[in-house]
Design a protein around this motif. Structure first.
Motif, mmCIF file in Angstrom:
data_model
loop_
_atom_site.group_PDB
_atom_site.id
_atom_site.type_symbol
_atom_site.label_atom_id
_atom_site.label_comp_id
_atom_site.label_asym_id
_atom_site.label_seq_id
_atom_site.Cartn_x
_atom_site.Cartn_y
_atom_site.Cartn_z
ATOM 1 N N SER A 1 6.389 14.578 4.317
ATOM 2 C CA SER A 1 7.347 14.104 3.323
ATOM 3 C C SER A 1 6.700 13.166 2.312
ATOM 4 C CB SER A 1 8.538 13.423 4.007
ATOM 5 O OG SER A 1 8.093 12.277 4.671
ATOM 6 N N ALA A 2 5.370 13.065 2.378
ATOM 7 C CA ALA A 2 4.662 12.230 1.400
ATOM 8 C C ALA A 2 3.295 12.833 1.095
ATOM 9 C CB ALA A 2 4.484 10.811 1.953
ATOM 10 N N LEU A 3 2.856 12.638 -0.155
ATOM 11 C CA LEU A 3 1.488 13.023 -0.498
ATOM 12 C C LEU A 3 0.552 11.909 -0.028
ATOM 13 C CD1 LEU A 3 1.824 14.463 -4.118
ATOM 14 C CD2 LEU A 3 2.034 15.639 -1.926
ATOM 15 N N SER A 4 -0.551 12.305 0.564
ATOM 16 C CA SER A 4 -1.501 11.320 1.074
ATOM 17 C C SER A 4 -2.908 11.862 0.836
ATOM 18 C CB SER A 4 -1.259 11.108 2.577
ATOM 19 O OG SER A 4 -1.744 12.229 3.286
ATOM 20 N N PRO A 5 -3.917 11.067 1.134
ATOM 21 C CA PRO A 5 -5.288 11.578 0.938
ATOM 22 C C PRO A 5 -5.561 12.835 1.770
ATOM 23 C CG PRO A 5 -5.308 9.200 1.160
ATOM 24 C CD PRO A 5 -3.908 9.632 1.460
ATOM 25 N N GLY B 1 7.622 9.334 -1.504
ATOM 26 C CA GLY B 1 6.583 10.288 -1.104
ATOM 27 C C GLY B 1 5.462 10.404 -2.117
ATOM 28 N N LEU B 2 5.767 10.062 -3.375
ATOM 29 C CA LEU B 2 4.761 10.148 -4.446
ATOM 30 C C LEU B 2 4.113 8.795 -4.729
ATOM 31 C CD1 LEU B 2 6.739 12.425 -6.947
ATOM 32 C CD2 LEU B 2 4.954 13.117 -5.347
ATOM 33 N N ALA B 3 4.441 7.806 -3.896
ATOM 34 C CA ALA B 3 4.035 6.427 -4.188
ATOM 35 C C ALA B 3 2.523 6.234 -4.203
ATOM 36 C CB ALA B 3 4.681 5.465 -3.189
ATOM 37 N N ARG B 4 1.788 7.119 -3.513
ATOM 38 C CA ARG B 4 0.334 6.909 -3.462
ATOM 39 C C ARG B 4 -0.402 7.574 -4.618
ATOM 40 N NH1 ARG B 4 -1.662 7.046 2.715
ATOM 41 N NH2 ARG B 4 -3.507 6.147 1.731
ATOM 42 N N LEU B 5 0.328 8.257 -5.469
ATOM 43 C CA LEU B 5 -0.262 8.765 -6.709
ATOM 44 C C LEU B 5 -0.333 7.624 -7.716
ATOM 45 C CD1 LEU B 5 1.739 12.074 -7.109
ATOM 46 C CD2 LEU B 5 -0.742 11.947 -6.952
ATOM 47 N N ASN B 6 -1.297 7.725 -8.619
ATOM 48 C CA ASN B 6 -1.413 6.682 -9.644
ATOM 49 C C ASN B 6 -0.501 7.003 -10.827
ATOM 50 O OD1 ASN B 6 -3.480 5.140 -8.329
ATOM 51 N ND2 ASN B 6 -4.874 6.837 -8.816
ATOM 52 N N LEU B 7 0.797 7.047 -10.575
ATOM 53 C CA LEU B 7 1.739 7.414 -11.637
ATOM 54 C C LEU B 7 2.035 6.222 -12.525
ATOM 55 C CD1 LEU B 7 4.364 9.405 -9.530
ATOM 56 C CD2 LEU B 7 2.551 10.360 -10.966
ATOM 57 N N THR B 8 2.151 6.486 -13.823
ATOM 58 C CA THR B 8 2.620 5.432 -14.708
ATOM 59 C C THR B 8 4.133 5.311 -14.553
ATOM 60 O OG1 THR B 8 3.039 6.939 -16.536
ATOM 61 C CG2 THR B 8 0.818 6.036 -16.387
ATOM 62 N N VAL B 9 4.672 4.192 -15.029
ATOM 63 C CA VAL B 9 6.130 3.996 -14.976
ATOM 64 C C VAL B 9 6.836 5.111 -15.742
ATOM 65 C CG1 VAL B 9 8.000 2.446 -15.676
ATOM 66 C CG2 VAL B 9 5.918 1.506 -14.698
ATOM 67 N N LYS C 1 3.658 20.022 -4.856
ATOM 68 C CA LYS C 1 2.238 20.261 -4.615
ATOM 69 C C LYS C 1 1.414 19.566 -5.693
ATOM 70 C CE LYS C 1 -1.005 23.901 -3.461
ATOM 71 N NZ LYS C 1 -1.279 25.345 -3.443
ATOM 72 N N ARG C 2 0.402 18.847 -5.247
ATOM 73 C CA ARG C 2 -0.446 18.113 -6.177
ATOM 74 C C ARG C 2 -1.557 19.029 -6.691
ATOM 75 N NH1 ARG C 2 -5.078 14.223 -5.780
ATOM 76 N NH2 ARG C 2 -5.484 15.116 -3.736
ATOM 77 N N ILE D 1 5.008 19.300 -13.887
ATOM 78 C CA ILE D 1 5.032 18.116 -14.751
ATOM 79 C C ILE D 1 3.595 17.631 -14.885
ATOM 80 C CG2 ILE D 1 5.811 15.719 -14.960
ATOM 81 C CD1 ILE D 1 8.389 16.543 -13.529
ATOM 82 N N ALA D 2 3.129 17.544 -16.120
ATOM 83 C CA ALA D 2 1.753 17.129 -16.374
ATOM 84 C C ALA D 2 1.580 15.643 -16.081
ATOM 85 C CB ALA D 2 1.392 17.417 -17.830
ATOM 86 N N LEU D 3 0.431 15.309 -15.518
ATOM 87 C CA LEU D 3 0.130 13.913 -15.203
ATOM 88 C C LEU D 3 -1.231 13.531 -15.768
ATOM 89 C CD1 LEU D 3 1.149 13.789 -11.445
ATOM 90 C CD2 LEU D 3 2.520 13.099 -13.413
ATOM 91 N N ALA D 4 -1.350 12.279 -16.173
ATOM 92 C CA ALA D 4 -2.623 11.805 -16.711
ATOM 93 C C ALA D 4 -3.659 11.662 -15.595
ATOM 94 C CB ALA D 4 -2.417 10.466 -17.408
ATOM 95 N N ASP D 5 -3.207 11.300 -14.415
ATOM 96 C CA ASP D 5 -4.124 11.003 -13.322
ATOM 97 C C ASP D 5 -3.451 11.443 -12.029
ATOM 98 O OD1 ASP D 5 -5.736 9.933 -11.377
ATOM 99 O OD2 ASP D 5 -5.604 7.863 -12.087
ATOM 100 N N THR D 6 -4.052 12.409 -11.340
ATOM 101 C CA THR D 6 -3.396 12.896 -10.112
ATOM 102 C C THR D 6 -4.114 12.418 -8.849
ATOM 103 O OG1 THR D 6 -4.679 14.952 -10.126
ATOM 104 C CG2 THR D 6 -2.551 14.989 -11.257
ATOM 105 N N ARG D 7 -4.971 11.441 -9.008
ATOM 106 C CA ARG D 7 -5.673 10.943 -7.814
ATOM 107 C C ARG D 7 -4.714 10.223 -6.867
ATOM 108 N NH1 ARG D 7 -10.325 7.522 -10.384
ATOM 109 N NH2 ARG D 7 -8.621 7.218 -11.857
ATOM 110 N N ILE D 8 -5.094 10.215 -5.608
ATOM 111 C CA ILE D 8 -4.294 9.546 -4.586
ATOM 112 C C ILE D 8 -5.065 8.354 -4.051
ATOM 113 C CG2 ILE D 8 -3.651 9.819 -2.150
ATOM 114 C CD1 ILE D 8 -2.190 12.222 -2.797
ATOM 115 N N SER D 9 -4.361 7.264 -3.886
ATOM 116 C CA SER D 9 -5.032 6.083 -3.338
ATOM 117 C C SER D 9 -4.439 5.726 -1.989
ATOM 118 C CB SER D 9 -4.894 4.906 -4.292
ATOM 119 O OG SER D 9 -3.545 4.686 -4.587
#
Lengths: 115, 160
Positions: free
Chosen positions: B10-14, B40-48, B83-84, B152-160
């Motif tokens: 239920s969450a994206l993770s490394p 679930g998307l909290a570990r993506l580097n999403l902008t506000v 899916k990331r 949905i396009a994202l500037a940065d899809t890395r996971i931290s």
């Protein structure tokens, strides 16, 4: 439905105490707004500072509230957060409503007076 | 499948690039699912800004399922998959409700805001928001199931 109101000398301020105006509460929001805008001062300002999120149903309820108020009253919004502003802008509803950055600016700023 | 596995998904993770949520097709459940999705998307580097876009789109898509596909079906279930990808998030929404009229997504509404206040539209904003904020929007009806895909396009899809 968390909607509080206070009347100043010139305006009724309706403070939305909900964090979301969405499909789950759109109908009760519209109904409660009707009660709160029926009577009272001729200028109504809705303080949205606490609202983080709005969806199209919530937007529809706010448009309905504007229509319910009718042409003899001014219906204005204040304190739209980032995501709420985005929805207004994308739907071009930002061109329909009078939107103030914050409620104190709305109350302190010049009042349109046609009289 | 164990409970730990369910939570994991239920969450994206490394270690996982996909997540899945299944929930009842009711307004309050949609609200909770939106919260769960954003968590679930909290570990993506999403902008506000990106967070806002994702939440708006998901709200419109999911509420549409509740209000239309399951309009006469009180026990409907919705499945949301995320899916990331390298430069976007791909979303799939599945339901077993009624198909879209004529089997197609609604046409882009062209509401006018120019007229008098009493003529302002109170609805029809949902699909224009979805179309404005997504790409690769695709609907298919197979057997008894609706499937809507979009990204949905994202500037940065890395996971931290």
């Amino acid at each position: 439905m968390e909607l509080a109101h206070t009347d100043t000398a010139e305006a009724r301020v309706i403070t939305v105490g909900e964090h979301r105006i969405d499909a789950a509460i759109a109908i009760s929001f519209k109904d409660r707004m009707r009660e709160l805008t029926d009577g009272g001062p001729n200028r109504v300002i809705v303080d949205m500072t606490q609202v983080d999120f709005i969806d199209s149903s919530g937007l529809g309820a706010i448009v309905a509230a504007l229509k319910q108020v009718g042409p003899d009253k001014s219906f204005e919004l204040a304190g739209l957060s980032g995501t709420v502003q985005k929805v207004f802008k994308l739907t071009r509803m930002d061109t329909v409503f009078t939107i103030h950055p914050a409620i104190d600016i709305a109350l302190g700023g010049p009042v349109a007076d046609v009289g | 499948m164990g409970q730990a596995d369910q939570r994991h998904k239920s969450a994206l993770s490394p270690t996982t690039d996909e997540m899945k949520l299944v929930f009842p097709a009711r307004p309050m459940a949609v609200r909770q699912a939106l919260q769960a999705s954003m968590t679930g998307l909290a570990r993506l580097n999403l902008t506000v800004d990106e967070q806002g876009i994702i939440e708006i789109v998901l709200a419109e898509v999911l509420n549409n399922v509740v209000e239309h596909a399951y309009a006469h079906h009180k026990k409907g279930v919705i499945e949301l998959r995320v899916k990331r990808m390298s430069d976007s998030l791909n979303f799939t929404v599945l339901d077993d409700g009624v198909p879209f009229p004529k089997g197609n997504l609604p046409a882009h509404p062209s509401h006018t805001l120019a007229g008098p206040v009493e003529d302002l539209p109170e609805g029809g904003f949902g699909w224009s928001l979805i179309r404005d904020l997504t790409k690769d929007l695709h609907y298919v009806r197979s057997d008894v199931r609706n499937r809507l895909d979009f990204s949905i396009a994202l500037a940065d899809t890395r996971i931290s």
